[in-house]
Design a protein around this motif. Structure first.
Motif, PDB file in Angstrom:
ATOM      1  N   GLU A 103     -41.763  41.144  91.880  1.00  0.00           N
ATOM      2  CA  GLU A 103     -41.224  39.915  91.316  1.00  0.00           C
ATOM      3  C   GLU A 103     -41.339  39.978  89.797  1.00  0.00           C
ATOM      4  OE1 GLU A 103     -43.324  35.831  91.341  1.00  0.00           O
ATOM      5  OE2 GLU A 103     -42.127  35.912  93.167  1.00  0.00           O
ATOM      6  N   THR A 105     -40.411  37.729  86.384  1.00  0.00           N
ATOM      7  CA  THR A 105     -40.016  36.383  85.978  1.00  0.00           C
ATOM      8  C   THR A 105     -40.287  36.169  84.499  1.00  0.00           C
ATOM      9  OG1 THR A 105     -40.286  34.029  86.410  1.00  0.00           O
ATOM     10  CG2 THR A 105     -42.249  35.390  86.654  1.00  0.00           C
ATOM     11  N   GLU A 109     -36.031  32.294  85.087  1.00  0.00           N
ATOM     12  CA  GLU A 109     -35.333  33.124  86.064  1.00  0.00           C
ATOM     13  C   GLU A 109     -36.336  34.063  86.728  1.00  0.00           C
ATOM     14  OE1 GLU A 109     -32.451  35.244  83.864  1.00  0.00           O
ATOM     15  OE2 GLU A 109     -31.250  33.496  83.407  1.00  0.00           O
ATOM     16  N   THR A 111     -36.478  37.464  89.383  1.00  0.00           N
ATOM     17  CA  THR A 111     -35.789  38.536  90.081  1.00  0.00           C
ATOM     18  C   THR A 111     -36.767  39.144  91.080  1.00  0.00           C
ATOM     19  OG1 THR A 111     -34.528  38.998  88.086  1.00  0.00           O
ATOM     20  CG2 THR A 111     -34.500  40.670  89.797  1.00  0.00           C
ATOM     21  N   THR A 112     -36.317  39.299  92.325  1.00  0.00           N
ATOM     22  CA  THR A 112     -37.178  39.846  93.377  1.00  0.00           C
ATOM     23  C   THR A 112     -36.528  41.090  93.950  1.00  0.00           C
ATOM     24  OG1 THR A 112     -37.923  37.614  93.902  1.00  0.00           O
ATOM     25  CG2 THR A 112     -38.346  39.310  95.537  1.00  0.00           C
ATOM     26  N   HIS A 113     -37.308  42.169  94.044  1.00  0.00           N
ATOM     27  CA  HIS A 113     -36.862  43.419  94.649  1.00  0.00           C
ATOM     28  C   HIS A 113     -37.761  43.711  95.845  1.00  0.00           C
ATOM     29  CE1 HIS A 113     -34.396  44.373  91.115  1.00  0.00           C
ATOM     30  NE2 HIS A 113     -35.397  43.881  90.411  1.00  0.00           N
TER      31      HIS A 113
END
Length: 132
Positions: A103, A105, A109, A111-113
């Motif tokens: 994660e 951040t 915003e 973003t998660t992978h």
């Protein structure tokens, strides 16, 4: 005269209350003042390591976290507002099989992978060749 002073005091207190409320809404608590945009690259190696490359703008902070499926944080890194590049290689060989999340951040915003770790069992050959 008393009613004039009372009404003036009431109007003054309402205007002060309204201005205090509007000032508190202008900058909500917990929101970062400056948000840094970022670009991230995440990839794996054959030797079981996870590479994370992050480029961000200066002026805002970014957090990088590795979480397991329960949501507990296994790795965490905070990049300050003056840092612009971050590179790391995480060793995932000691982690059990499962689904993990990286994660990233900046406070606004996130973003998660998803990272899946699975161990393949060795296969026995279906054909045996013997030599006399």
């Amino acid at each position: 005269m008393k009613t004039l002073i009372k009404s003036l005091a009431l109007a003054l207190s309402i205007s002060i209350l309204t201005s205090v409320t509007s000032f508190s809404e202008a900058k909500p608590i917990g929101r970062p003042v400056v948000v840094a945009s970022y670009q991230a690259g995440i990839y794996t190696c054959v030797d079981g390591k996870l590479n994370i490359a992050l480029d961000k703008q200066t002026g805002g902070a970014v957090d990088v976290r590795l979480k397991n499926s329960d949501g507990s944080v296994l790795y965490s890194k905070h990049l300050g507002k003056n840092e612009s590049k971050y590179r790391t290689r995480l060793n995932l060989n000691d982690l059990p099989d499962g689904i993990y999340q990286v994660e990233i951040t900046n406070g606004v915003e996130t973003t998660t992978h998803n990272v899946t770790i699975s161990t393949q069992e060795p296969e026995t050959p279906s054909r045996l060749v013997a030599l006399n």
